[in-house]
Enzyme design. Structure first.
Site, mmCIF file in Angstrom:
data_model
loop_
_atom_site.group_PDB
_atom_site.id
_atom_site.type_symbol
_atom_site.label_atom_id
_atom_site.label_comp_id
_atom_site.label_asym_id
_atom_site.label_seq_id
_atom_site.Cartn_x
_atom_site.Cartn_y
_atom_site.Cartn_z
ATOM 1 N N CYS A 63 -11.005 -0.949 4.653
ATOM 2 C CA CYS A 63 -11.141 -2.365 4.986
ATOM 3 C C CYS A 63 -10.143 -2.934 5.987
ATOM 4 C CB CYS A 63 -11.230 -3.165 3.562
ATOM 5 S SG CYS A 63 -10.861 -5.109 3.841
ATOM 6 N N CYS A 81 -7.901 -5.666 4.337
ATOM 7 C CA CYS A 81 -6.883 -4.798 3.546
ATOM 8 C C CYS A 81 -5.687 -4.105 4.033
ATOM 9 C CB CYS A 81 -7.497 -3.691 2.397
ATOM 10 S SG CYS A 81 -8.825 -4.529 1.533
#
Length: 529
Positions: free
Chosen positions: A72, A75
């Site tokens: 991600c 993230c």
């Protein structure tokens, strides 16, 4: 079209390369050109295997849990922000250690899917807050009422996350806080603070064991005997269950590990019969920081403080018949294994000053207290003249009047008239019940059906005899896990020259015998030099 196909092909190769690394590893981020190889991770990355145990064992009062996926982009971009906050609370260099445990779980790892489902993770990243114990076996549902695990709703930058944490715990920490701030500690060392010291005792016990391993300090059968006797004391009276268990395991395997005092310290892979394979307080210790014993600088307090608290906590747990054994054992241990030479000599001189054997547990409790105060008086003068004292934790006569008014009959600048009965009661309470109250408060009790728990319960005798080796035997007999070793251990004990040896137990009963032993020890040290 060929260019599009080429880009598509390169993208597939990148994903394939990412999959070839262990999920969640820093190698993935480096492969995408995101990570800085010099960046240090402060957060604790969890998985389905260690999730419950980490939260169960942490001394931290609060915990933040981030769910993310290593693929991600958001993230990856958020990780530096999370690390800025994590460095304040996690690791050996933590600014405010033992307060907030900062953790992460990678939901892109297949083995963590069920764990992430328990917390209803629908997007990344997602952060939760709560008491560490509430995360053990815990879960979260969006519409669940009275959930003791809450969602962190302001987290997108390090500033926002820390501001949110400060609001929750009533603190005013900053991202620029420097190491060893200690604003939450005081030198009064109140009862709430001493309850944290059980973690420092574990840390100091493991550190002492590590020093013995690092210096290969067990170099003769006599020094080995000193180590064995100290283990016997720990097995019977260490305030930490895990340290009692670890000490018992080393004790019962000592003949194999150190035949005739020649110990194996082999670090080679696959070496089984070596002391280095044992963790005296479990694999989770050392944690890398102190709480109750933390100084305001890196050079102060810490291990020496933890060792003093360990000795005090042992002294208040012994029975009358063990007092002389405990005294000689502690004196021997410091003489053989404390590597600060001046400190070792001073402590040994104070051991020599004792002319009459101790008959009551009260005797060693008060002797150790008096000795500690004498050490503080000496060090206070030295540190004041050299400017090396800890400004937040100067050496002082203890206990302070704020903690024990009844301990003082009268006092002036040059002399304190103590009520020794009151001092003894205070020490018993302070280093006894109060010290381990954190276990009861957090509900950290081991289930009766576990085999090890039965053994550990036997490690705290209610009426211990002169030499607490009986506690180690009781551990072996109390559990089928140790049952196979019981007969072996008992047989070996019959052959030990030190076992119930009256001459050895009287080692510190006369100056002649002590000086003779100390002289031999010094000769050995000179030969080594």
């Amino acid at each position: 079209m060929s260019l599009i196909h080429l880009c598509w092909f390169v993208g597939l190769l990148s994903l394939e390369a990412a999959a070839s690394f262990s999920p969640g590893s820093r190698s993935i981020l480096r492969d995408f050109g995101i990570d800085n190889s010099d960046q240090k991770d402060y957060d604790v990355e969890l998985n389905a295997t260690n999730f419950d145990s980490v939260f169960q064992d942490t001394p931290a009062k609060y915990a933040v849990l981030e769910f993310f996926a290593h693929w991600c982009p958001a993230c990856r971009n958020y990780k530096p922000h999370y690390e800025k906050v994590a460095r304040l609370f996690n690791g050996a260099d933590a600014i405010h250690p033992g307060l907030v445990l900062m953790t992460r779980v990678d939901c892109a790892i297949k083995t963590n899917v069920k764990l992430c489902d328990r917390f209803s993770i629908k997007h990344y990243p997602m952060l939760f807050w709560g008491s560490p114990k509430k995360f053990v076996g815990g879960s979260w549902q969006p519409k669940q009422e009275k959930n003791e695990i809450g969602v962190v709703d302001e987290w997108r930058t390090a500033d926002l996350l820390l501001k949110w944490i400060n609001k929750k715990i009533g603190s005013s920490y900053g991202l620029d806080d420097q190491k060893f701030g200690n604003e939450h500690l005081s030198n009064i060392s109140d009862h709430e603070q001493i309850s944290k010291a059980v973690f420092d005792i574990e840390e100091a016990t493991e550190k002492a064991f590590d020093i013995i391993l690092t210096h290969k300090a067990i170099k003769s059968s006599e020094i080995g005997t000193s180590f064995i006797r100290f283990l016997q004391l720990l097995v019977a009276h260490h305030p930490s269950r895990r340290c009692r268990k670890g000490s018992a395991e080393i004790l019962m395997n000592f003949d194999d590990l150190c035949p005739s005092g020649e110990c194996s310290y082999n670090q080679e892979p696959g070496a089984n019969d070596t002391l280095r394979n044992y963790h005296i307080c479990g694999k989770d210790v050392p944690r890398g920081y102190y709480m109750f014993c933390r100084g305001s600088t890196n050079e102060t307090r810490g291990f020496s403080c933890g060792l003093w608290v360990l000795m005090h906590s042992l002294s208040v747990r012994i029975e009358d018949g063990e007092s002389q054994f405990a005294f000689t054992t502690i004196c021997d241990f410091i003489n053989n294994f404390f590597m600060c030479d001046d400190c070792r000599r001073h402590f040994h001189d104070m051991c020599l000053s004792v002319k009459t054997p101790f008959k009551k547990a009260r005797d060693i409790v008060l002797w150790l207290w008096s000795t500690h105060n004498k050490v503080n008086e000496r060090l206070k003068k030295d540190e004041a003249s050299l400017g090396t004292e800890d400004p937040k934790f100067p050496k002082m006569i203890w206990p302070l009047k704020q903690l024990c008014p009844s301990c003082y009959l009268s006092s002036n600048q040059s002399n304190i008239d103590w009520d020794h009965d009151e001092v003894y009661k205070f020490l018993k309470r302070y280093y006894g019940e109060t010290l381990v109250s954190v276990y009861k408060k957090n509900g950290d009790s081991t289930r009766k059906e576990e085999v090890v728990a039965a053994a550990e319960e036997m490690a705290v005798p209610t009426n211990a005899l002169v030499v607490p080796v009986g506690a180690a035997l009781a551990i072996a007999l109390a559990s089928c896990a140790f049952g196979a070793l019981a007969c072996y251990w008992r047989t070996q004990q019959k052959n030990r020259k030190y076992y119930h040896n009256p001459h050895y137990l009287k080692r510190y009963n006369s100056n002649y015998m002590v000086m003779n032993t100390f002289s031999n020890s010094e000769n050995e040290r000179e030969k080594e030099r």
